[in-house]
Scaffold this active site. Structure first.
Site, PDB file in Angstrom:
ATOM      1  CE  LYS A   1      -3.936   2.046   2.643  1.00 41.09           C
ATOM      2  NZ  LYS A   1      -4.877   1.662   3.887  1.00 41.09           N
TER       3      LYS A   1
ATOM      4  CB  SER B   1      -8.147   3.597   2.654  1.00 47.82           C
ATOM      5  OG  SER B   1      -7.173   3.123   3.766  1.00 47.82           O
TER       6      SER B   1
ATOM      7  CB  SER C   1      -8.465   0.495   5.666  1.00 46.63           C
ATOM      8  OG  SER C   1      -9.099   1.747   5.753  1.00 46.63           O
TER       9      SER C   1
END
Length: 452
Positions: A69, A152, A176
């Protein structure tokens, strides 16, 4: 279904394949249309070099592809966290601890994945770098118009679901990891927050942030957790009948859409037939959380100078949520800390008789991406309607998962839908430091559901 990391590692050790061959399969997947907007930066050349190292097959992660990420430091690269305001920031001097532990275990980093700007949404939309579409890891492409991937950790989820990565490193502050896992038909494990260092990661909430991962199976989730947390999970071969499970009816089951309700009820029936003891409980404390949240004030503390310098570059939806944290008084924040501890005590009291709790990960299937797309300025009325729908959907997607973060708990999301249904996640959860039990229960639940 895609082969998981452990099965592929066994093939490597048996000589049926090589790390280089597996990497090329992942690179092909990463370059396919299914991964449009999943990656903000690929690392194919360095990944090929890493996959050529000798002895990889004997390492825990066996040289297999891992995506990272965009909020984690990778040595020599900037860490934009899905933003444009940090895209030209100074390169990181060293890997974050999470990245370093993955490398040390034999991971091959395939690329940095797209995400919600500064991780502040469960929907997965990014106006700067585009938004990847949800993918169903169990049954392939989702028919019809593109749907949101969840956030996210949006790109991380799609990278795992499409076969571009075996592990998607991400973070979970309010869901997330588990939200994109649910919407993409994969597994996501949110460990107890203190288990994995958050250093070297752009923070959202220093209180709630958790470093964790998405995988193709529960046994891969267990392995990824052992690597990231630098600990061994205590294994149990106990069958489902030896666990006492509960379904809280308060909040978690409110307003389920038809697909989620059908998949969840069917899953409970399958688990009961497999011997599980499942009670339905009220858990009234869940309806009375502290009045304020942590993400807005804690993110504002980190962003306030950057907002003054370059606030116009922020996604307006993200900026609006961060700036709400400016109004919280110091005494209110201290009260929030105390209120959380009292609330956790009440929640744990209601859960004490059970080994794990079961809930739908999210109450809805993935909404259409077009309904929540960022404003483009061409039609103010349409922009306003999409903003309203975005915040409605965001609240729903975060509703069930965020309870576990506030609880300082741990949770596993695993797919429970059937072919012809949009992806649905089943969440197995409990309080802090119950990670091993949740993972062991999850292994048994996955086994039972795969037989249906």
């Amino acid at each position: 279904m895609l082969p998981d990391l452990i099965a592929t590692r066994e093939q490597l050790r048996g000589g049926a394949t090589t790390p280089a061959a597996e990497l090329e399969r992942c690179i092909d997947a990463a370059q396919a249309a299914s991964n449009t907007h999943s990656f903000v930066h690929t690392l194919f050349d360095s990944a090929r070099a890493a996959a050529a190292r000798p002895g990889l097959a004997e390492m825990p992660l066996a040289g297999l592809a891992v995506s990272v990420k965009d909020l984690f430091d990778i040595a020599g690269q900037p860490t934009p966290a899905g933003s444009t305001v940090l895209k030209d920031a100074a390169p990181a001097r060293q890997d974050s601890p999470a990245v370093a532990r993955l490398r040390a275990a034999g991971a091959t980093l395939i690329g940095r994945t797209n995400m919600v700007e500064f991780a502040f949404s469960g929907v997965g939309v990014n106006p700067h770098y585009g938004t990847p579409a949800a993918w169903d890891a169990r049954f392939g492409a989702i028919p019809g118009a593109p749907r949101v991937p969840g956030g996210s950790s949006s790109g991380a989820g799609v990278s795992v679901a499409t076969g571009a990565a075996f592990i998607g490193l991400g973070s979970d502050t309010g869901g997330s990891i588990r939200i994109p896992a649910a919407l993409n038909g994969i597994v996501g494990f949110k460990s107890t927050a203190q288990r994995v260092p958050t250093a070297g990661a752009v923070p959202l909430s220093t209180t709630l942030d958790t470093v964790c991962a998405m995988t193709r199976s529960v046994r891969d989730a267990l392995l990824a957790h052992e690597v990231l947390a630098a600990r061994r999970v205590t294994r149990s071969l106990a069958p489902l009948s030896q666990y006492r499970l509960a379904v809280p009816s308060t909040l978690f089951l409110d307003g389920l859409d038809a697909t989620v309700a059908r998949a969840f009820e069917r899953s409970l029936q399958v688990l009961r037939q497999a011997g599980a003891q499942i009670d339905t409980i009220d858990l009234p404390a869940v309806q009375e959380p502290p009045a304020y949240g942590f993400a807005a004030p804690e993110s504002y503390a980190w962003h306030r100078s950057l907002l003054q310098q370059a606030g116009g570059q922020y996604d307006p939806r993200v900026r609006t949520r961060i700036e709400k944290g400016a109004s919280l008084m110091a005494w209110e924040y201290i009260d929030l800390l105390h209120a959380r501890q009292h609330w956790i005590a009440r929640m744990l009291d209601g859960m004490a008789a059970y080994d794990a709790l079961l809930s739908p990960t999210v109450p809805i299937v993935a909404p259409l991406l077009a309904d929540v797309a960022p404003a483009d300025g061409t039609d103010p009325a349409q922009d306003a309607a999409r903003d309203a729908e975005f915040f409605r959907v965001n609240n729903l997607l975060l509703r069930n998962t965020s309870v576990v973060n506030l609880l300082d708990g741990c949770a596993l999301s695993l797919p429970c839908h059937q072919q012809g249904e949009l992806p649905v996640g089943l969440m197995v959860w409990h309080g802090a430091l119950r990670d091993d039990t949740v993972l062991n229960v999850g292994l048994q639940i996955e086994k039972a559901l795969q037989k249906q």
